[in-house]
Design a protein around this motif. Structure first.
Motif, PDB file in Angstrom:
ATOM      1  N   ALA A  40      10.374 -61.330 -30.194  1.00 35.65           N
ATOM      2  CA  ALA A  40      10.962 -62.241 -29.866  1.00 35.65           C
ATOM      3  C   ALA A  40      12.056 -62.803 -30.787  1.00 35.65           C
ATOM      4  O   ALA A  40      12.883 -63.442 -30.609  1.00 35.65           O
ATOM      5  N   GLY A  41      11.881 -62.247 -32.045  1.00 39.06           N
ATOM      6  CA  GLY A  41      12.658 -62.921 -33.273  1.00 39.06           C
ATOM      7  C   GLY A  41      13.898 -61.921 -33.417  1.00 39.06           C
ATOM      8  O   GLY A  41      14.987 -62.420 -33.237  1.00 39.06           O
ATOM      9  N   CYS A  42      13.698 -60.617 -33.463  1.00 38.02           N
ATOM     10  CA  CYS A  42      14.779 -59.647 -33.936  1.00 38.02           C
ATOM     11  C   CYS A  42      15.096 -58.762 -32.950  1.00 38.02           C
ATOM     12  O   CYS A  42      15.949 -57.876 -33.171  1.00 38.02           O
ATOM     13  N   ASN A  43      14.159 -58.655 -31.655  1.00 40.72           N
ATOM     14  CA  ASN A  43      14.274 -57.826 -30.761  1.00 40.72           C
ATOM     15  C   ASN A  43      13.971 -56.319 -31.069  1.00 40.72           C
ATOM     16  O   ASN A  43      14.370 -55.262 -30.293  1.00 40.72           O
ATOM     17  N   ALA A  44      13.354 -55.910 -32.219  1.00 47.28           N
ATOM     18  CA  ALA A  44      12.844 -54.802 -32.750  1.00 47.28           C
ATOM     19  C   ALA A  44      11.718 -54.264 -31.698  1.00 47.28           C
ATOM     20  O   ALA A  44      11.083 -54.952 -31.175  1.00 47.28           O
ATOM     21  N   PRO A  45      11.493 -53.090 -31.485  1.00 46.75           N
ATOM     22  CA  PRO A  45      10.381 -52.495 -30.670  1.00 46.75           C
ATOM     23  C   PRO A  45       8.799 -52.871 -31.320  1.00 46.75           C
ATOM     24  O   PRO A  45       8.956 -52.942 -32.681  1.00 46.75           O
ATOM     25  N   LEU A  46       8.119 -53.323 -30.572  1.00 51.10           N
ATOM     26  CA  LEU A  46       6.888 -53.679 -30.976  1.00 51.10           C
ATOM     27  C   LEU A  46       5.873 -52.555 -31.153  1.00 51.10           C
ATOM     28  O   LEU A  46       5.860 -52.056 -30.012  1.00 51.10           O
ATOM     29  N   VAL A  47       5.142 -52.552 -31.966  1.00 55.44           N
ATOM     30  CA  VAL A  47       3.992 -51.229 -32.279  1.00 55.44           C
ATOM     31  C   VAL A  47       2.903 -51.700 -32.020  1.00 55.44           C
ATOM     32  O   VAL A  47       2.561 -52.977 -32.478  1.00 55.44           O
ATOM     33  N   ALA A  48       2.005 -51.132 -31.212  1.00 55.82           N
ATOM     34  CA  ALA A  48       0.636 -51.643 -30.934  1.00 55.82           C
ATOM     35  C   ALA A  48      -0.106 -51.341 -32.383  1.00 55.82           C
ATOM     36  O   ALA A  48      -0.082 -50.681 -33.153  1.00 55.82           O
ATOM     37  N   GLY A  49      -0.943 -52.824 -32.394  1.00 56.35           N
ATOM     38  CA  GLY A  49      -1.661 -52.500 -33.580  1.00 56.35           C
ATOM     39  C   GLY A  49      -1.204 -53.787 -34.532  1.00 56.35           C
ATOM     40  O   GLY A  49      -1.736 -53.947 -35.714  1.00 56.35           O
ATOM     41  N   SER A  50       0.171 -53.919 -34.713  1.00 53.44           N
ATOM     42  CA  SER A  50       1.011 -54.824 -35.649  1.00 53.44           C
ATOM     43  C   SER A  50       1.585 -55.849 -34.878  1.00 53.44           C
ATOM     44  O   SER A  50       2.382 -56.395 -35.683  1.00 53.44           O
ATOM     45  N   THR A  51       1.546 -55.893 -33.745  1.00 47.95           N
ATOM     46  CA  THR A  51       2.146 -57.039 -33.084  1.00 47.95           C
ATOM     47  C   THR A  51       1.462 -58.385 -33.336  1.00 47.95           C
ATOM     48  O   THR A  51       0.065 -58.517 -32.946  1.00 47.95           O
ATOM     49  N   HIS A  52       2.401 -59.491 -33.431  1.00 49.44           N
ATOM     50  CA  HIS A  52       1.567 -60.870 -33.733  1.00 49.44           C
ATOM     51  C   HIS A  52       1.883 -61.670 -32.507  1.00 49.44           C
ATOM     52  O   HIS A  52       2.954 -61.629 -31.947  1.00 49.44           O
ATOM     53  N   PHE A  53       0.835 -62.422 -32.075  1.00 46.90           N
ATOM     54  CA  PHE A  53       1.170 -63.494 -30.754  1.00 46.90           C
ATOM     55  C   PHE A  53       0.920 -64.663 -31.379  1.00 46.90           C
ATOM     56  O   PHE A  53       0.123 -65.107 -32.024  1.00 46.90           O
ATOM     57  N   ASP A  54       1.922 -65.600 -31.107  1.00 45.25           N
ATOM     58  CA  ASP A  54       1.945 -66.774 -31.457  1.00 45.25           C
ATOM     59  C   ASP A  54       2.402 -67.656 -30.336  1.00 45.25           C
ATOM     60  O   ASP A  54       3.140 -67.424 -29.408  1.00 45.25           O
ATOM     61  N   PHE A  55       2.709 -69.104 -30.758  1.00 44.23           N
ATOM     62  CA  PHE A  55       3.064 -70.262 -29.650  1.00 44.23           C
ATOM     63  C   PHE A  55       4.627 -70.094 -29.981  1.00 44.23           C
ATOM     64  O   PHE A  55       4.962 -70.085 -31.090  1.00 44.23           O
ATOM     65  N   ARG A  56       5.570 -70.219 -28.859  1.00 40.56           N
ATOM     66  CA  ARG A  56       6.709 -70.543 -29.358  1.00 40.56           C
ATOM     67  C   ARG A  56       7.100 -71.898 -30.019  1.00 40.56           C
ATOM     68  O   ARG A  56       7.688 -72.220 -30.655  1.00 40.56           O
TER      69      ARG A  56
END
Length: 94
Positions: A40-56
């Protein structure tokens, strides 16, 4: 699982603690699909295991504890976001 009041609680198969709330596998998948598996910040592809979930919008700032308020971030963007939030709250204390 049984609560301290003796009420039966059924926990989802897998939960992840994110920003003061538990996020289920289904919510994580919905967030990732909504964002096309991109940060959501830089539009880079997200990799399983290193993705962070947070509140907008952080809950402490009035954000809702709903799936629509979650976003997925890469580690770099999540670290920068947390730094900005800490600085924001440090400024309030002064």
């Amino acid at each position: 699982m049984v609560s301290e009041r003796g009420v039966q609680i059924t926990a989802p198969s897998k939960e992840v603690f994110a920003g003061g709330a538990y996020i289920t596998d289904e919510t994580m998948q919905a967030v990732l699909e909504r964002q096309c598996h991109r940060c959501a910040g830089c539009n880079a592809p997200l990799v399983a295991g290193s993705t962070h979930f947070d509140f907008r919008e952080p809950v402490i700032c009035g954000g809702a504890l709903t799936p629509g308020n979650f976003e997925a971030l890469c580690p770099f963007c999540h670290q920068n976001r947390m730094r900005r939030i800490r600085e924001r709250f440090a400024g309030r204390r002064k």
